[in-house]
Write a protein that holds these residues in place. Structure first.
Motif, PDB file in Angstrom:
ATOM      1  N   MET A   1       0.837  -1.188   0.000  1.00 22.43           N
ATOM      2  CA  MET A   1       0.000   0.000   0.000  1.00 22.43           C
ATOM      3  C   MET A   1       0.878   1.246   0.000  1.00 22.43           C
ATOM      4  SD  MET A   1      -3.055   1.067   2.629  1.00 22.43           S
ATOM      5  CE  MET A   1      -1.940   1.337   4.001  1.00 22.43           C
ATOM      6  N   SER A   2       0.536   2.196  -0.850  1.00 24.37           N
ATOM      7  CA  SER A   2       1.324   3.414  -0.962  1.00 24.37           C
ATOM      8  C   SER A   2       1.254   4.235   0.318  1.00 24.37           C
ATOM      9  CB  SER A   2       0.800   4.253  -2.134  1.00 24.37           C
ATOM     10  OG  SER A   2       1.479   5.482  -2.221  1.00 24.37           O
ATOM     11  N   LYS A   3       2.397   4.791   0.695  1.00 22.74           N
ATOM     12  CA  LYS A   3       2.470   5.626   1.887  1.00 22.74           C
ATOM     13  C   LYS A   3       2.925   7.023   1.499  1.00 22.74           C
ATOM     14  CE  LYS A   3       3.497   1.781   4.996  1.00 22.74           C
ATOM     15  NZ  LYS A   3       4.456   1.175   5.953  1.00 22.74           N
ATOM     16  N   LYS A   4       2.556   7.997   2.319  1.00 27.29           N
ATOM     17  CA  LYS A   4       3.016   9.360   2.123  1.00 27.29           C
ATOM     18  C   LYS A   4       4.310   9.537   2.903  1.00 27.29           C
ATOM     19  CE  LYS A   4      -1.440  11.607   1.322  1.00 27.29           C
ATOM     20  NZ  LYS A   4      -2.359  12.693   1.775  1.00 27.29           N
ATOM     21  N   ILE A   5       5.416   9.595   2.159  1.00 27.28           N
ATOM     22  CA  ILE A   5       6.705   9.714   2.824  1.00 27.28           C
ATOM     23  C   ILE A   5       7.306  11.094   2.550  1.00 27.28           C
ATOM     24  CG2 ILE A   5       7.080   7.213   2.696  1.00 27.28           C
ATOM     25  CD1 ILE A   5       9.450   9.152   0.653  1.00 27.28           C
ATOM     26  N   GLY A   6       8.046  11.574   3.555  1.00 24.49           N
ATOM     27  CA  GLY A   6       8.786  12.810   3.388  1.00 24.49           C
ATOM     28  C   GLY A   6      10.261  12.501   3.339  1.00 24.49           C
ATOM     29  N   TRP A   7      11.011  13.282   2.571  1.00 23.03           N
ATOM     30  CA  TRP A   7      12.452  13.040   2.471  1.00 23.03           C
ATOM     31  C   TRP A   7      13.195  14.366   2.474  1.00 23.03           C
ATOM     32  CZ3 TRP A   7      14.379   8.081   2.459  1.00 23.03           C
ATOM     33  CH2 TRP A   7      15.783   8.001   2.463  1.00 23.03           C
ATOM     34  N   ILE A   8      14.074  14.515   3.462  1.00 23.99           N
ATOM     35  CA  ILE A   8      14.870  15.735   3.594  1.00 23.99           C
ATOM     36  C   ILE A   8      16.345  15.369   3.494  1.00 23.99           C
ATOM     37  CG2 ILE A   8      15.468  17.672   5.089  1.00 23.99           C
ATOM     38  CD1 ILE A   8      12.655  17.312   6.359  1.00 23.99           C
ATOM     39  N   GLY A   9      17.004  15.827   2.428  1.00 27.22           N
ATOM     40  CA  GLY A   9      18.413  15.528   2.182  1.00 27.22           C
ATOM     41  C   GLY A   9      18.573  14.646   0.966  1.00 27.22           C
ATOM     42  N   THR A  10      18.838  15.250  -0.189  1.00 22.71           N
ATOM     43  CA  THR A  10      18.944  14.486  -1.442  1.00 22.71           C
ATOM     44  C   THR A  10      20.358  14.579  -1.996  1.00 22.71           C
ATOM     45  OG1 THR A  10      18.155  16.390  -2.727  1.00 22.71           O
ATOM     46  CG2 THR A  10      16.503  14.809  -1.965  1.00 22.71           C
ATOM     47  N   GLY A  11      21.323  14.230  -1.151  1.00 20.98           N
ATOM     48  CA  GLY A  11      22.715  14.256  -1.548  1.00 20.98           C
ATOM     49  C   GLY A  11      23.160  12.969  -2.221  1.00 20.98           C
ATOM     50  N   VAL A  12      24.438  12.647  -2.072  1.00 17.78           N
ATOM     51  CA  VAL A  12      25.044  11.495  -2.747  1.00 17.78           C
ATOM     52  C   VAL A  12      24.272  10.215  -2.467  1.00 17.78           C
ATOM     53  CG1 VAL A  12      27.090  10.024  -2.827  1.00 17.78           C
ATOM     54  CG2 VAL A  12      27.352  12.505  -2.804  1.00 17.78           C
ATOM     55  N   MET A  13      23.854  10.017  -1.232  1.00 20.35           N
ATOM     56  CA  MET A  13      23.138   8.797  -0.874  1.00 20.35           C
ATOM     57  C   MET A  13      21.634   9.004  -0.809  1.00 20.35           C
ATOM     58  SD  MET A  13      25.762   7.126   1.895  1.00 20.35           S
ATOM     59  CE  MET A  13      24.792   5.628   2.022  1.00 20.35           C
ATOM     60  N   GLY A  14      21.203  10.124  -0.242  1.00 23.82           N
ATOM     61  CA  GLY A  14      19.782  10.347  -0.027  1.00 23.82           C
ATOM     62  C   GLY A  14      18.959  10.326  -1.295  1.00 23.82           C
ATOM     63  N   SER A  15      19.502  10.865  -2.375  1.00 23.97           N
ATOM     64  CA  SER A  15      18.762  10.904  -3.634  1.00 23.97           C
ATOM     65  C   SER A  15      18.422   9.494  -4.119  1.00 23.97           C
ATOM     66  CB  SER A  15      19.578  11.645  -4.696  1.00 23.97           C
ATOM     67  OG  SER A  15      18.876  11.696  -5.918  1.00 23.97           O
ATOM     68  N   SER A  16      19.404   8.603  -4.105  1.00 22.35           N
ATOM     69  CA  SER A  16      19.160   7.228  -4.560  1.00 22.35           C
ATOM     70  C   SER A  16      18.197   6.493  -3.633  1.00 22.35           C
ATOM     71  CB  SER A  16      20.479   6.458  -4.634  1.00 22.35           C
ATOM     72  OG  SER A  16      21.337   6.991  -5.614  1.00 22.35           O
ATOM     73  N   MET A  17      18.358   6.705  -2.329  1.00 21.76           N
ATOM     74  CA  MET A  17      17.503   6.027  -1.353  1.00 21.76           C
ATOM     75  C   MET A  17      16.041   6.428  -1.531  1.00 21.76           C
ATOM     76  SD  MET A  17      20.188   6.518   1.780  1.00 21.76           S
ATOM     77  CE  MET A  17      19.163   5.924   3.123  1.00 21.76           C
ATOM     78  N   CYS A  18      15.817   7.727  -1.682  1.00 16.73           N
ATOM     79  CA  CYS A  18      14.457   8.210  -1.889  1.00 16.73           C
ATOM     80  C   CYS A  18      13.897   7.731  -3.228  1.00 16.73           C
ATOM     81  CB  CYS A  18      14.441   9.728  -1.819  1.00 16.73           C
ATOM     82  SG  CYS A  18      12.790  10.459  -1.952  1.00 16.73           S
ATOM     83  N   MET A  19      14.746   7.680  -4.249  1.00 14.45           N
ATOM     84  CA  MET A  19      14.293   7.245  -5.570  1.00 14.45           C
ATOM     85  C   MET A  19      13.718   5.826  -5.530  1.00 14.45           C
ATOM     86  SD  MET A  19      13.897   8.245  -8.726  1.00 14.45           S
ATOM     87  CE  MET A  19      15.083   9.526  -9.164  1.00 14.45           C
ATOM     88  N   HIS A  20      14.330   4.950  -4.745  1.00 19.74           N
ATOM     89  CA  HIS A  20      13.802   3.587  -4.622  1.00 19.74           C
ATOM     90  C   HIS A  20      12.381   3.601  -4.066  1.00 19.74           C
ATOM     91  CE1 HIS A  20      17.555   1.794  -5.769  1.00 19.74           C
ATOM     92  NE2 HIS A  20      18.208   2.253  -4.720  1.00 19.74           N
ATOM     93  N   LEU A  21      12.112   4.490  -3.127  1.00 20.02           N
ATOM     94  CA  LEU A  21      10.775   4.575  -2.547  1.00 20.02           C
ATOM     95  C   LEU A  21       9.778   5.129  -3.559  1.00 20.02           C
ATOM     96  CD1 LEU A  21      11.624   5.931   1.025  1.00 20.02           C
ATOM     97  CD2 LEU A  21      11.274   3.554   0.311  1.00 20.02           C
ATOM     98  N   VAL A  22      10.212   6.123  -4.317  1.00 25.64           N
ATOM     99  CA  VAL A  22       9.348   6.695  -5.360  1.00 25.64           C
ATOM    100  C   VAL A  22       9.007   5.635  -6.411  1.00 25.64           C
ATOM    101  CG1 VAL A  22       9.228   8.382  -7.239  1.00 25.64           C
ATOM    102  CG2 VAL A  22      10.170   9.056  -5.021  1.00 25.64           C
TER     103      VAL A  22
ATOM    104  N   ALA B   1      16.432  17.412  -8.605  1.00 27.82           N
ATOM    105  CA  ALA B   1      15.807  17.451  -9.933  1.00 27.82           C
ATOM    106  C   ALA B   1      15.362  16.082 -10.424  1.00 27.82           C
ATOM    107  CB  ALA B   1      16.777  18.084 -10.935  1.00 27.82           C
ATOM    108  N   ASP B   2      16.198  15.053 -10.234  1.00 29.29           N
ATOM    109  CA  ASP B   2      15.844  13.714 -10.717  1.00 29.29           C
ATOM    110  C   ASP B   2      14.624  13.172  -9.989  1.00 29.29           C
ATOM    111  OD1 ASP B   2      17.950  13.782 -12.467  1.00 29.29           O
ATOM    112  OD2 ASP B   2      19.280  12.520 -11.265  1.00 29.29           O
ATOM    113  N   LEU B   3      14.534  13.444  -8.707  1.00 33.00           N
ATOM    114  CA  LEU B   3      13.389  12.971  -7.930  1.00 33.00           C
ATOM    115  C   LEU B   3      12.110  13.691  -8.352  1.00 33.00           C
ATOM    116  CD1 LEU B   3      15.108  12.734  -4.442  1.00 33.00           C
ATOM    117  CD2 LEU B   3      14.071  10.830  -5.690  1.00 33.00           C
ATOM    118  N   ILE B   4      12.219  14.986  -8.589  1.00 35.44           N
ATOM    119  CA  ILE B   4      11.054  15.754  -9.041  1.00 35.44           C
ATOM    120  C   ILE B   4      10.588  15.230 -10.400  1.00 35.44           C
ATOM    121  CG2 ILE B   4      10.241  18.032  -9.759  1.00 35.44           C
ATOM    122  CD1 ILE B   4      12.264  19.204  -7.701  1.00 35.44           C
ATOM    123  N   ALA B   5      11.538  14.950 -11.278  1.00 35.42           N
ATOM    124  CA  ALA B   5      11.202  14.404 -12.603  1.00 35.42           C
ATOM    125  C   ALA B   5      10.539  13.043 -12.496  1.00 35.42           C
ATOM    126  CB  ALA B   5      12.469  14.309 -13.458  1.00 35.42           C
ATOM    127  N   ALA B   6      10.875  12.294 -11.434  1.00 37.74           N
ATOM    128  CA  ALA B   6      10.308  10.950 -11.244  1.00 37.74           C
ATOM    129  C   ALA B   6       8.947  10.989 -10.553  1.00 37.74           C
ATOM    130  CB  ALA B   6      11.273  10.096 -10.429  1.00 37.74           C
TER     131      ALA B   6
END
Length: 292
Positions: free
Chosen positions: A1-22, A39-44
């Motif tokens: 089931m989809s969850k509403k997640i927040g992500w603060i910090g999209t650096g070297v690691m955070g961006s990839s980690m959040c992308m998996h959730l998206v 930018a990549d996360l927003i595009a996704a």
């Protein structure tokens, strides 16, 4: 089931980690001090927020992975931070490598608002973040952990609840102490191989599959062999981590001379202007010492 997640910090690691959730179908609300790095996360499909406060208002489970304990404190506990804007029942998950005492403070203040909290630092570097193979070491209440575990499993392949609040950070200190000693071995081994005129990759092929094998020699050693010192994990952040470990050791009346020595070498790397390199940049310090 989809969850509403927040992500603060999209650096070297955070961006990839959040992308998996998206990509797993979760609705993400994100913030980073530099919007371009998101930018990549927003595009996704992630939704950009203008502040940590807005992330906290829109998401049910808020992840943070920022730079330093001071950043954690400001982002989570600040007057315009996550906790001040999180309603009862929400969960804060700090994945920054930070201080155990700060994790305990966050837990106490969150509990007063009926907000759950976990400290959940990770190990595996940029490769682990990109490949979703991180080790995730968690401290906090099991009931809260169980609500987040499925999200952790999307980002990593070794997720462990290590104990009460702060246990995740203490486990990460054990990890960083071991890496510190290992990196000296990696660098000195490869300097020796270079001085002897060996092919570094061939040396790693052999010693990396024997008793001396480690993640560091097989991954960071390869980067050294290719003269690749780009960060999977910044030297400046590793110095921060070693400082936390040394402070905790002092508090426990524990002597860690090996860690103290390696810390001095990495401080030398920063003095030489290498703070933005990856941890394998330690090679440049010992290389200069030996004038190879």
């Amino acid at each position: 089931m989809s969850k509403k997640i927040g992500w603060i910090g999209t650096g070297v690691m955070g961006s990839s980690m959040c992308m998996h959730l998206v990509k797993a179908g979760h609705e993400a609300f994100i913030y980073n001090r530099t919007k371009a790095k998101a930018a990549d996360l927003i595009a996704a499909g992630a939704t950009w927020c203008d502040s940590p406060a807005t992330v906290a208002q829109k998401a049910d489970i808020i992840f943070t992975i920022v730079g330093y304990p001071t950043d954690v404190e400001q982002t989570i506990l600040g007057t315009k931070g996550v906790l001040a804007n999180a309603d009862s029942g929400k969960i804060i998950v700090d994945m920054t490598t930070s201080e155990p005492a700060l994790a305990e403070l966050i837990h106490a203040e969150a509990a007063d608002k009926n907000v759950g909290s976990l400290d959940a630092p990770v190990s595996g570097g940029d490769l682990g973040a990109r490949n979703a193979t991180l080790a995730i070491m968690v401290g906090g209440d099991k009931k809260v952990f169980d609500k987040v575990k499925d999200l952790f499993n999307i980002m990593g392949d070794n997720v462990q609840l290590m104990g009460e609040t702060g246990a995740g950070q203490h486990t990460k200190m054990c990890n960083q102490i071991l890496i510190a000693g290992t990196m000296i071995g990696v660098v000195e081994s490869l300097l020796y191989a270079q001085k002897a005129g060996m092919d570094l990759h061939k040396v790693i092929d052999v010693i990396g599959s024997g008793a001396a094998g480690s993640w560091s020699i097989n991954n960071l050693g390869r980067r050294i062999a290719d003269s690749d010192f780009d960060p999977g994990f910044f030297i400046k952040h590793f110095v921060k981590d070693m400082g936390i470990a040394l402070d905790e050791a002092k508090r426990m009346k524990l002597s860690l001379p090996g860690l103290a020595l390696v810390n001095q070498f990495y401080i030398s790397a920063m003095a030489m202007g290498h703070e933005e390199l990856g941890t394998q940049g330690l090679y440049k310090v010992l290389e200069k010492m030996n004038a190879i």
